[in-house]
Design an enzyme around this catalytic site. Structure first.
Site, PDB file in Angstrom:
ATOM      1  CG  ASP A 147      -0.249  -0.030   2.535  1.00 32.03           C
ATOM      2  OD1 ASP A 147       0.984  -0.238   2.557  1.00 32.03           O
ATOM      3  OD2 ASP A 147      -0.931   0.143   3.568  1.00 32.03           O
ATOM      4  CD  GLU A 148       4.092   2.651   3.294  1.00 30.36           C
ATOM      5  OE1 GLU A 148       5.218   2.145   3.206  1.00 30.36           O
ATOM      6  OE2 GLU A 148       3.691   3.235   4.314  1.00 30.36           O
TER       7      GLU A 148
END
Length: 400
Positions: free
Chosen positions: A105-106
């Protein structure tokens, strides 16, 4: 102001947001993603609606239900989230250089041209937010951090959540992060915080003003100097790391906690780890087994062997380590097990063996058999061929 070199994007409640995107009936409702489908599990992610009730990663299912009686629990589907990660990445890469997918998620993007200025970077963030919402899903939002290097950009991305956009640079440092605790920063653990405090570095301002050479001494590594220089705004590129091992661990579901069932799970973990070892063209020369009985200290055993990528070689070592541990664990339940293959090197660098005989970098007969099994499993589905009996334990990283 600037130049800015890095844009760091942190997806907001990513797992829960993906589920809300797929199911309109749970949008706007508190949602928690769980690692196990029973009351003994815990939350691995929560939507912002759930976070408003105090639910966070690690909150147990009973506690989450008590804090928010109307919460929706969903089992984690990591493969699904990876697919959405790749969809988001494809959108981002059209607008700027996608330097790294830092996690599921980054994302880290490189800035150039007009985007190296603050107005240009902010315009880019606005475009990215609109594109992700339109092409991936309106529930998928992210917080953005702008900085002269990856560290400041990542810290900036955590300052305004959800759906925010902040920047850090020499012009607003250290005042902009003076309110943070030392271990709020990525890369500073509680142990490192204690070491810094022992050296008289008790505030963020003092850390930012630290002589980088002093930081090297406190960290006992050049990484301390690199960290502080990045905190001070220098362009410190990330170093490519060399993989040191291949491992799998598993928090066991209640039905697999007896040693007999846990042993079969360990065989499954070995098949997964050795398949990755072969995929990368590497060998391992040490095998480690970890067993964590419930309410007792972890038991670990390790054996060195000739460099190999053969599944059955490590299965035999695993069996020997279980036999050695059996008198201690036979009447206990295990909370977690882990296997790890270390002392890794490229297969091409392995010396030959005159007694087998085996030329340098050549696969043994057993390794060729393992590689053939990989090919069949890749073509017809995981588990089509297994080397002996095992017990799959699908969970956080397997579902979806």
């Amino acid at each position: 102001m600037g130049p800015f070199r890095t844009l760091y994007l942190d997806m907001n409640s990513f797992f829960a947001s993906v589920e809300q995107q797929l199911d309109p009936t749970i949008r706007g409702r508190p949602v928690a993603i769980t690692a196990m489908e029973n009351e003994k599990g815990c939350c691995v992610a929560a939507s912002y609606e759930a976070k408003a009730f105090g639910i966070k990663t690690g909150t147990s299912v009973p506690d989450a239900r008590r804090l928010c009686p109307g919460i929706v629990f969903l089992p984690s589907r990591h493969r699904l989230y990876v697919r959405y990660n790749l969809r988001v990445a494809a959108v981002l890469d059209r607008f700027a250089e996608l330097e790294r997918i830092r996690s599921v998620d980054e994302f880290q993007l490189g800035l150039s041209g007009e985007a190296t200025t603050l107005p240009g970077a902010r315009d880019l963030v606005t475009s990215l937010k609109a594109a992700v919402a339109a092409e991936v899903g309106a529930c998928l939002r992210f917080s953005a951090g702008i900085g002269p290097n990856h560290l400041l950009a990542k810290i900036a991305g955590k300052l305004e959540k959800p759906d925010g956009c902040q920047w850090l640079g020499p012009e607003n440092m250290p005042d902009r992060i003076a309110h943070l605790a030392l271990d709020d920063l990525p890369g500073i653990s509680r142990k490192m915080r204690a070491r810094l405090e022992a050296a008289g570095i008790t505030t963020m301002t003092r850390l930012c003003q630290l002589d980088p050479r002093h930081a090297r001494a406190i960290w006992r590594s050049v990484e301390g100097e690199r960290f502080v220089r990045a905190l001070q705004g220098e362009h410190i590129p990330l170093l490519d790391t060399q993989r040191g091992g291949y491992g799998n661990s598993k928090v066991l579901a209640p039905e697999f906690r007896r040693p007999q069932e846990a042993y079969m799970v360990s065989r499954w973990l070995i098949e997964k780890a050795t398949a990755r070892l072969r995929r990368d063209g590497r060998t391992a020369a040490r095998f480690t087994l970890q067993l964590a009985p419930m309410g007792a200290a972890t038991i670990a055993g390790s054996i060195k062997c000739a460099p190999s990528q053969d599944t059955l070689t490590f299965m035999r070592i695993n069996r020997g380590l279980w036999r050695a541990a059996w008198p201690k664990i036979r009447h206990m339940k295990l909370a977690m097990i882990g296997v790890n293959l270390t002392e890794v090197e490229m297969l091409s660098n392995r010396s030959g063996d005159l007694l087998r005989p085996l030329r340098p970098g050549e696969l043994s007969r057993a390794e060729r058999a393992s590689k053939a099994a990989d090919f069949i499993n890749a073509r017809f589905g995981a588990g089509t061929i297994s080397l002996g009996l095992n017990q799959p334990h699908p969970g956080f990283f397997e579902r979806g």
